[in-house]
Design a protein around this motif. Structure first.
Motif, PDB file in Angstrom:
ATOM      1  N   PRO A 237       0.722  -1.255  -0.039  1.00  0.00           N
ATOM      2  CA  PRO A 237      -0.175  -0.102   0.015  1.00  0.00           C
ATOM      3  C   PRO A 237       0.805   1.334   0.038  1.00  0.00           C
ATOM      4  N   ASP A 238       1.833   1.384   0.900  1.00  0.00           N
ATOM      5  CA  ASP A 238       2.481   2.631   0.910  1.00  0.00           C
ATOM      6  C   ASP A 238       3.442   2.834  -0.509  1.00  0.00           C
ATOM      7  N   GLU A 239       3.995   1.808  -0.965  1.00  0.00           N
ATOM      8  CA  GLU A 239       4.628   1.800  -2.388  1.00  0.00           C
ATOM      9  C   GLU A 239       3.570   2.264  -3.351  1.00  0.00           C
ATOM     10  N   ILE A 240       2.554   1.734  -3.326  1.00  0.00           N
ATOM     11  CA  ILE A 240       1.624   2.062  -4.604  1.00  0.00           C
ATOM     12  C   ILE A 240       1.150   3.523  -4.294  1.00  0.00           C
ATOM     13  N   LEU A 241       1.125   3.820  -2.902  1.00  0.00           N
ATOM     14  CA  LEU A 241       0.749   5.426  -2.657  1.00  0.00           C
ATOM     15  C   LEU A 241       1.795   6.394  -3.127  1.00  0.00           C
ATOM     16  N   TRP A 242       3.007   6.076  -2.870  1.00  0.00           N
ATOM     17  CA  TRP A 242       4.508   6.656  -3.439  1.00  0.00           C
ATOM     18  C   TRP A 242       4.450   6.989  -4.810  1.00  0.00           C
ATOM     19  N   HIS A 243       4.094   5.944  -5.739  1.00  0.00           N
ATOM     20  CA  HIS A 243       4.037   5.855  -6.925  1.00  0.00           C
ATOM     21  C   HIS A 243       2.895   6.855  -7.606  1.00  0.00           C
ATOM     22  N   ARG A 244       1.711   6.527  -6.899  1.00  0.00           N
ATOM     23  CA  ARG A 244       0.560   7.553  -7.511  1.00  0.00           C
ATOM     24  C   ARG A 244       0.771   8.906  -7.295  1.00  0.00           C
ATOM     25  N   VAL A 245       1.468   9.329  -5.914  1.00  0.00           N
ATOM     26  CA  VAL A 245       1.827  10.611  -5.916  1.00  0.00           C
ATOM     27  C   VAL A 245       2.720  11.107  -6.750  1.00  0.00           C
ATOM     28  N   ASN A 246       3.788  10.249  -7.015  1.00  0.00           N
ATOM     29  CA  ASN A 246       5.093  10.762  -7.910  1.00  0.00           C
ATOM     30  C   ASN A 246       4.420  10.896  -9.214  1.00  0.00           C
ATOM     31  N   LEU A 247       3.471   9.980  -9.690  1.00  0.00           N
ATOM     32  CA  LEU A 247       2.949  10.072 -10.983  1.00  0.00           C
ATOM     33  C   LEU A 247       2.069  11.330 -11.194  1.00  0.00           C
ATOM     34  N   THR A 248       1.090  11.549 -10.065  1.00  0.00           N
ATOM     35  CA  THR A 248       0.626  12.735 -10.298  1.00  0.00           C
ATOM     36  C   THR A 248       1.404  14.255 -10.502  1.00  0.00           C
ATOM     37  N   LEU A 249       2.614  14.364  -9.738  1.00  0.00           N
ATOM     38  CA  LEU A 249       3.440  15.490  -9.932  1.00  0.00           C
ATOM     39  C   LEU A 249       4.067  15.586 -11.008  1.00  0.00           C
ATOM     40  N   GLU A 250       4.502  14.168 -11.744  1.00  0.00           N
ATOM     41  CA  GLU A 250       5.129  14.209 -13.059  1.00  0.00           C
ATOM     42  C   GLU A 250       4.373  14.692 -13.954  1.00  0.00           C
ATOM     43  N   LEU A 251       2.897  14.259 -13.933  1.00  0.00           N
ATOM     44  CA  LEU A 251       1.995  14.372 -15.016  1.00  0.00           C
ATOM     45  C   LEU A 251       1.477  16.100 -14.880  1.00  0.00           C
ATOM     46  N   GLU A 252       1.772  16.716 -13.851  1.00  0.00           N
ATOM     47  CA  GLU A 252       1.633  18.087 -13.706  1.00  0.00           C
ATOM     48  C   GLU A 252       2.606  18.913 -14.662  1.00  0.00           C
ATOM     49  N   ARG A 253       3.947  18.352 -14.463  1.00  0.00           N
ATOM     50  CA  ARG A 253       5.022  18.922 -15.158  1.00  0.00           C
ATOM     51  C   ARG A 253       4.726  18.655 -16.518  1.00  0.00           C
ATOM     52  N   ALA A 254       4.488  17.512 -17.051  1.00  0.00           N
ATOM     53  CA  ALA A 254       4.234  16.960 -18.457  1.00  0.00           C
ATOM     54  C   ALA A 254       3.316  17.814 -19.113  1.00  0.00           C
ATOM     55  N   ARG A 255       2.131  17.743 -18.395  1.00  0.00           N
ATOM     56  CA  ARG A 255       1.092  18.746 -19.148  1.00  0.00           C
ATOM     57  C   ARG A 255       1.533  20.101 -19.298  1.00  0.00           C
ATOM     58  N   GLU A 256       2.276  20.908 -18.289  1.00  0.00           N
ATOM     59  CA  GLU A 256       2.697  22.252 -18.548  1.00  0.00           C
ATOM     60  C   GLU A 256       3.766  22.305 -19.912  1.00  0.00           C
ATOM     61  N   LEU A 257       4.484  21.274 -20.113  1.00  0.00           N
ATOM     62  CA  LEU A 257       5.208  21.139 -21.332  1.00  0.00           C
ATOM     63  C   LEU A 257       4.574  21.018 -22.624  1.00  0.00           C
ATOM     64  N   ARG A 258       3.801  20.073 -22.645  1.00  0.00           N
ATOM     65  CA  ARG A 258       2.668  19.525 -23.985  1.00  0.00           C
ATOM     66  C   ARG A 258       1.782  18.840 -23.576  1.00  0.00           C
ATOM     67  N   PRO A 259       0.656  19.014 -24.126  1.00  0.00           N
ATOM     68  CA  PRO A 259      -0.435  17.864 -23.793  1.00  0.00           C
ATOM     69  C   PRO A 259       0.146  16.356 -24.625  1.00  0.00           C
ATOM     70  N   ALA A 260      -0.555  15.324 -24.076  1.00  0.00           N
ATOM     71  CA  ALA A 260      -0.615  14.227 -24.575  1.00  0.00           C
ATOM     72  C   ALA A 260      -1.212  14.330 -26.131  1.00  0.00           C
ATOM     73  N   PRO A 261      -0.643  13.664 -27.160  1.00  0.00           N
ATOM     74  CA  PRO A 261      -1.108  13.748 -28.479  1.00  0.00           C
ATOM     75  C   PRO A 261      -2.579  13.098 -28.623  1.00  0.00           C
ATOM     76  N   ARG A 262      -3.368  13.482 -29.475  1.00  0.00           N
ATOM     77  CA  ARG A 262      -4.765  12.998 -29.732  1.00  0.00           C
ATOM     78  C   ARG A 262      -4.661  12.718 -31.441  1.00  0.00           C
ATOM     79  N   PRO A 263      -5.922  12.083 -31.662  1.00  0.00           N
ATOM     80  CA  PRO A 263      -5.824  11.749 -32.968  1.00  0.00           C
ATOM     81  C   PRO A 263      -6.184  13.123 -33.768  1.00  0.00           C
ATOM     82  N   GLY A 264      -5.296  13.118 -34.910  1.00  0.00           N
ATOM     83  CA  GLY A 264      -5.264  14.313 -35.844  1.00  0.00           C
ATOM     84  C   GLY A 264      -4.529  15.587 -35.245  1.00  0.00           C
ATOM     85  N   CYS A 265      -3.757  15.237 -34.222  1.00  0.00           N
ATOM     86  CA  CYS A 265      -2.919  16.175 -33.620  1.00  0.00           C
ATOM     87  C   CYS A 265      -1.373  15.683 -33.296  1.00  0.00           C
ATOM     88  N   ASP A 266      -0.540  16.486 -33.989  1.00  0.00           N
ATOM     89  CA  ASP A 266       0.983  16.213 -33.823  1.00  0.00           C
ATOM     90  C   ASP A 266       1.580  17.021 -32.954  1.00  0.00           C
TER      91      ASP A 266
END
Length: 334
Positions: A237-266
């Motif tokens: 449980p605490d290992e899962i929580l650790w990765h969930r928190v870190n994933l959330t923080l890394e996603l925030e940085r990633a979204r600020e850099l660029r969004p994930a690609p979607r159909p018809g968008c490069d």
């Protein structure tokens, strides 16, 4: 002209200044497993691969390593590993005592293989074992501490968890792109946990695309890959929580850099991979609830971001506990 020189000449004609991994391992007098481990530990620098290609090694890097004092023994010693029996012999303890020390986390595995019964056999760096013996001599020769016995009686086994942590930390040390870093955190979560943190199916598809391979080198056997995929998932449980928190923080940085690609968008960004396509586990995580990465699909009410949030920034403005799925959103979060 020697065979090695002729091979260098042919290789240089294909990729100037670089040689493939197999040839590099031969020139460094390393077995392929030793070579893969040396790359994973950062002892050998590799050139990023083009999309769909394989990483290569510059001839200058090979020459540098061959010029180090004590070569080839000095390089081979740094990647020397030992299983439980050999490790126990090195430390002068019984195998059962060493297994107990490894289970409570005194030493961390660096690799594993499957024996003929398809059981996981953990491998440890000999340098790590010798360093532990010098650092904790009482645990080697003395009576087992009460805390250690209590943990073992409770069934504690941190070998897989510590291996995951070591592997992810090593890959993170070489990852600069925020989406790649987020993908490494996501690799430790099962499909349910991942979907709770990353609600957008296009983001999950992108994370699977940019996830680095676990090791450099040739694909292993089917059973070996399946074992790797099982061991990669956090189960505490605490290992899962650790990765969930870190994933959330890394996603925030990633979204600020660029969004994930979607159909018809490069986005114009195509991450460089260091080996074959995403693992079967990464693909199976997404098969049931997302379109194939990078392929246009018909629009549907379920596809795309939730209308409650701005496109490209899923989860923006919500609290951290809400975003990692540990608290239901309140009125202020909606």
């Amino acid at each position: 002209m020697t065979v090695t020189e002729a091979t260098r000449t042919r290789t240089a004609g294909a990729t100037p200044g670089c040689v493939p991994a197999g040839r590099a391992a031969q020139e460094l007098t390393l077995k392929r497993g030793e070579f893969d481990l040396a790359v994973h530990l950062g002892l050998i620098a590799v050139e990023p691969a083009a999309p769909g290609g394989r990483p290569r090694i510059r001839q200058q890097e090979i020459d540098r390593l061959r010029g180090l004092p004590g070569f080839p023994g000095s390089l081979r010693d740094q990647v020397r590993t030992a299983g439980t029996a050999e490790a126990a012999t090195l430390l002068g303890v019984r195998p059962v005592r060493f297994t107990g020390l490894a289970r409570i986390g005194c030493v961390t595995p660096v690799a594993f293989y499957l024996n003929r019964y398809r059981a996981v056999v953990w491998l440890y760096l000999v340098d790590d074992l010798l360093a532990f013996a010098a650092r904790e001599p009482d645990l080697i020769t003395g009576k087992s501490p009460a805390g250690m016995r209590t943990m073992l009686d409770a069934g504690v086994d941190r070998r897989a968890r510590n291996w995951r942590s070591r592997r992810i930390d090593r890959l993170l040390s070489r990852a600069e792109d925020p989406w790649t870093r987020a993908a490494l955190q996501a690799s430790a979560l099962d499909p349910v946990q991942l979907a709770e943190v990353v609600e957008d199916p296009y983001e999950r598809a992108y994370l699977a695309r940019v996830q680095p391979d676990s090791v450099f080198g040739r694909p292993g056997s089917v059973s070996g890959r399946e074992a790797m995929e099982r061991l990669m998932l956090a189960d505490d449980p605490d290992e899962i929580l650790w990765h969930r928190v870190n994933l959330t923080l890394e996603l925030e940085r990633a979204r600020e850099l660029r969004p994930a690609p979607r159909p018809g968008c490069d986005t114009g960004f195509h991450p460089v991979r260091s080996g074959p396509t995403p693992s079967r586990l990464a693909r199976s995580r997404l098969a049931a609830d997302r379109p194939a990465a990078g392929l246009p699909v018909p629009a549907s009410p379920q596809a795309g971001p939730s209308p409650r949030r701005p496109a490209g920034r899923p989860g923006a403005g919500r609290g951290l506990l809400v975003r990692i799925g540990l608290r239901r959103p309140g009125r202020g979060d909606r």
